[in-house]
Design an enzyme around this catalytic site. Structure first.
Site, PDB file in Angstrom:
ATOM      1  N   LYS A 133      -0.192 -62.673  24.956  1.00 12.00           N
ATOM      2  CA  LYS A 133      -0.329 -62.881  26.337  1.00 12.00           C
ATOM      3  C   LYS A 133      -0.509 -61.443  27.005  1.00 12.00           C
ATOM      4  O   LYS A 133       0.139 -60.528  26.640  1.00 12.00           O
ATOM      5  CB  LYS A 133       1.078 -63.464  26.846  1.00 12.00           C
ATOM      6  CG  LYS A 133       1.021 -63.843  28.446  1.00 12.00           C
ATOM      7  CD  LYS A 133       2.350 -64.629  28.928  1.00 12.00           C
ATOM      8  CE  LYS A 133       2.528 -64.687  30.386  1.00 12.00           C
ATOM      9  NZ  LYS A 133       3.779 -65.564  30.689  1.00 12.00           N
ATOM     10  N   SER A 177       7.180 -71.023  31.710  1.00 14.25           N
ATOM     11  CA  SER A 177       5.914 -70.433  31.508  1.00 14.25           C
ATOM     12  C   SER A 177       5.476 -70.823  30.003  1.00 14.25           C
ATOM     13  O   SER A 177       4.152 -70.517  29.802  1.00 14.25           O
ATOM     14  CB  SER A 177       5.628 -69.222  31.828  1.00 14.25           C
ATOM     15  OG  SER A 177       5.605 -69.017  33.108  1.00 14.25           O
ATOM     16  N   SER A 225       3.076 -69.889  33.388  1.00 13.33           N
ATOM     17  CA  SER A 225       1.947 -68.885  33.516  1.00 13.33           C
ATOM     18  C   SER A 225       1.165 -68.451  32.221  1.00 13.33           C
ATOM     19  O   SER A 225       0.348 -67.777  32.350  1.00 13.33           O
ATOM     20  CB  SER A 225       2.832 -67.436  34.039  1.00 13.33           C
ATOM     21  OG  SER A 225       3.665 -67.029  32.970  1.00 13.33           O
TER      22      SER A 225
HETATM   23  N1  GLN Z   1       6.397 -71.090  37.119  1.00  9.75           N
HETATM   24  C1  GLN Z   1       7.697 -70.177  37.391  1.00  9.75           C
HETATM   25  C2  GLN Z   1       7.408 -68.964  38.481  1.00  9.75           C
HETATM   26  O1  GLN Z   1       6.378 -69.059  38.959  1.00  9.75           O
HETATM   27  C3  GLN Z   1       7.966 -69.784  35.987  1.00  9.75           C
HETATM   28  C4  GLN Z   1       6.913 -68.782  35.803  1.00  9.75           C
HETATM   29  C5  GLN Z   1       7.356 -67.949  34.212  1.00  9.75           C
HETATM   30  O2  GLN Z   1       8.210 -68.829  33.557  1.00  9.75           O
HETATM   31  N2  GLN Z   1       7.234 -66.879  34.005  1.00  9.75           N
HETATM   32  O3  GLN Z   1       8.208 -68.270  38.697  1.00  9.75           O
END
Ligand code: GLN
Length: 487
Positions: free
Chosen positions: A80, A179, A155
């Protein structure tokens, strides 16, 4: 595509050891695959072909000398793009870091290199890991390999899409509120968030430091277990990393789970779930019954507050973590500033995307004098209650299950103009981060249009062996994980 790319890491490792293919050929095949599908998927922000080929060559030298190969040596992996890897840019999919070159290796990248895992590229993500659909990237959207008009989840959308489309066999993501698990679910693969502190976060660009955790993506539970083993461990460079021994997780996969207790989270089995998701959970319950488990309904009354708690704590922490991106030391700086204040404000206004700005504003508000007690402190107190509720639940059951998400992947753009609808996508995943638990998503079926469904399994802190054991038993009792996106 080289057929071997469709296999699991375990099978690919075997092929390498049996000299059916060389590591250089396998990595080369991954790049050929990337070149043929990447313009449709958009999983990568950049490729790191030179580093990957160098690593693969070292693996072949070891094989030629008859040396033992470390776990996962020679298996193509996507990292990532919020984790530092020397020789690559680390952009966090933000314009503010567009030209930022990794000055050092993150601990996870170093561990991968030490194990001779070829890192093929830096995977696209929502900017600074804020999002659930990968549409918040400054460098383009990622498309779901099962249906290119749909989101891959976020994400870590690029990481999940790359494994799902066989551009890479493994990937690393980060999970602050879901995410890893959400994109794994949307892309029909395995995704796992370890216990908070199990994997070092050194060299990971921080979003919300009390919640962030790095974890594996794979196409089988066994591969995910092996990848976690490679990246886990105590790290003096991360004060939150746990000083506890790393286990050989794969040894526990085949343990009998007969007579063990599986809790079904009542609040996540609702009419709001897509009917096919509901059916998939019923099938999971039946599977565990057949494996001899006892099923119990478990109520987590505070779960409904988890999104509210998360969006105060995560935004508060991000407003502080992202203060360092001010145009002085890192990345983008606006042109021709009139004075220092103008430089700060224009750099940040021009460098950050709209969702990141929204979070910084929300978090700054929650931490400001007069509101701190009403929001931040209250959210901390509620977080303790959520954690407590899990501790109580795990006195009754060994693991908890639920859908990873109430729905399957949605159309690109469907929720872009409605941040609240987007935030609700994480209803099932967020509480696991609040409580620091290990959790994973395992392929559990398909909806009527053929999109994958994920089963979420949660275990108590530091019980990753148990988590992998229950996940593997479910996986092997079904054949969902053997199905690949047709792209
Ligand atoms: N969807 C969640 C957010 O936007 C979690 C994101 C994540 O786990 N990095 O904060």
């Amino acid at each position: 595509m080289n057929e071997l790319l469709k296999k699991t890491a375990t099978e690919q490792s075997r092929a390498l050891k049996n000299k059916e293919i060389s590591a250089v050929e396998l990595t080369q095949a991954a790049f050929e695959r990337i070149n043929s599908v990447e313009d449709k998927i958009g999983a990568f922000n950049s490729l790191t072909q030179e580093t990957a080929m160098e690593t693969a060559k070292k693996v072949d030298e070891k094989i030629a000398k008859g040396e033992d190969l470390p776990l996962l040596a020679g298996i193509p992996l996507a990292l990532k793009d919020n984790m530092n890897l020397v020789g690559s840019k680390t952009t966090a999919s933000s314009k503010i870091l567009e030209n930022f070159v990794s000055p050092f290796n993150s601990t996870v990248a170093q561990k991968l290199l030490d194990n001779f895992v070829p890192i093929v590229g830096k995977a696209n993500l929502d900017e600074f890991a804020m999002g659930s659909s990968n549409e918040n990237s400054a460098f383009g959207k990622v498309h779901n390999p099962w249906d290119l008009n749909k989101v891959p989840g976020g994400s870590s959308g690029g990481s999940a899409a790359s494994v799902s489309s066989c551009e890479a066999t493994l990937a690393l993501g980060s999970d602050t509120g879901g995410s890893i698990r959400l994109p794994a679910s949307f892309c029909g693969i395995v995704g796992m968030k370890p216990t908070y502190g199990r994997v070092s976060r050194y060299g990971l660009i921080a979003f919300a430091s009390s919640l962030d955790q790095i974890g594996p993506f794979a196409r089988s539970v066994e591969d995910a277990a092996n990848l976690l083993e490679v990246i886990s461990g105590h790290d003096p460079k991360d004060s939150t990393s746990l000083n506890m021994p790393v286990e050989h997780y794969a040894d526990f996969l085949k343990n009998d789970i007969k007579g063990r207790k599986v809790g079904v989270i009542k609040e996540l089995i609702t009419e709001g779930n897509m009917p096919e998701v509901q059916k998939a959970i019923e099938n999971a319950i039946e599977t565990y019954k057949k494996l001899g488990c006892e099923i119990k309904e478990v109520s987590l009354k505070n779960l409904k507050y988890s999104i509210g708690i998360y969006y105060i704590l995560a935004t508060a922490e991000c407003s502080s973590n992202l203060a360092r991106f001010d145009g002085v030391r890192y990345g983008y700086r606006c042109s021709n500033p009139e004075n220092l204040m103008d430089m700060y404000t224009r750099t940040r206004a021009e460098g950050f995307g709209p969702e990141v700005k929204r979070r910084i504003m929300l978090g700054t508000y929650a931490l400001s004098a007069g509101y701190y007690d009403a929001y931040y402190k209250k959210a901390q107190q509620m977080r303790a209650l959520v954690t407590q509720e899990f501790l109580e639940a795990f006195k009754e059951v060994d693991v908890l299950i639920s859908p990873t998400c109430p729905n399957t992947a949605f159309e690109l753009g469907a929720k872009s103009s409605d941040p609240l609808a987007m935030y609700l996508t994480d209803i099932a995943t967020i509480s696991c981060n609040l409580a620091g638990l290990p959790g994973m998503s395992v392929p559990a079926g398909f909806d009527n249009s053929g999109m994958p469904i994920g089963l979420q399994i949660l275990a108590p802190q530091m019980q990753e062996t148990r988590l992998f054991n229950f996940a593997y038993q479910f996986e092997q009792a079904n054949d969902f994980y053997t199905k690949l996106a047709d792209i």
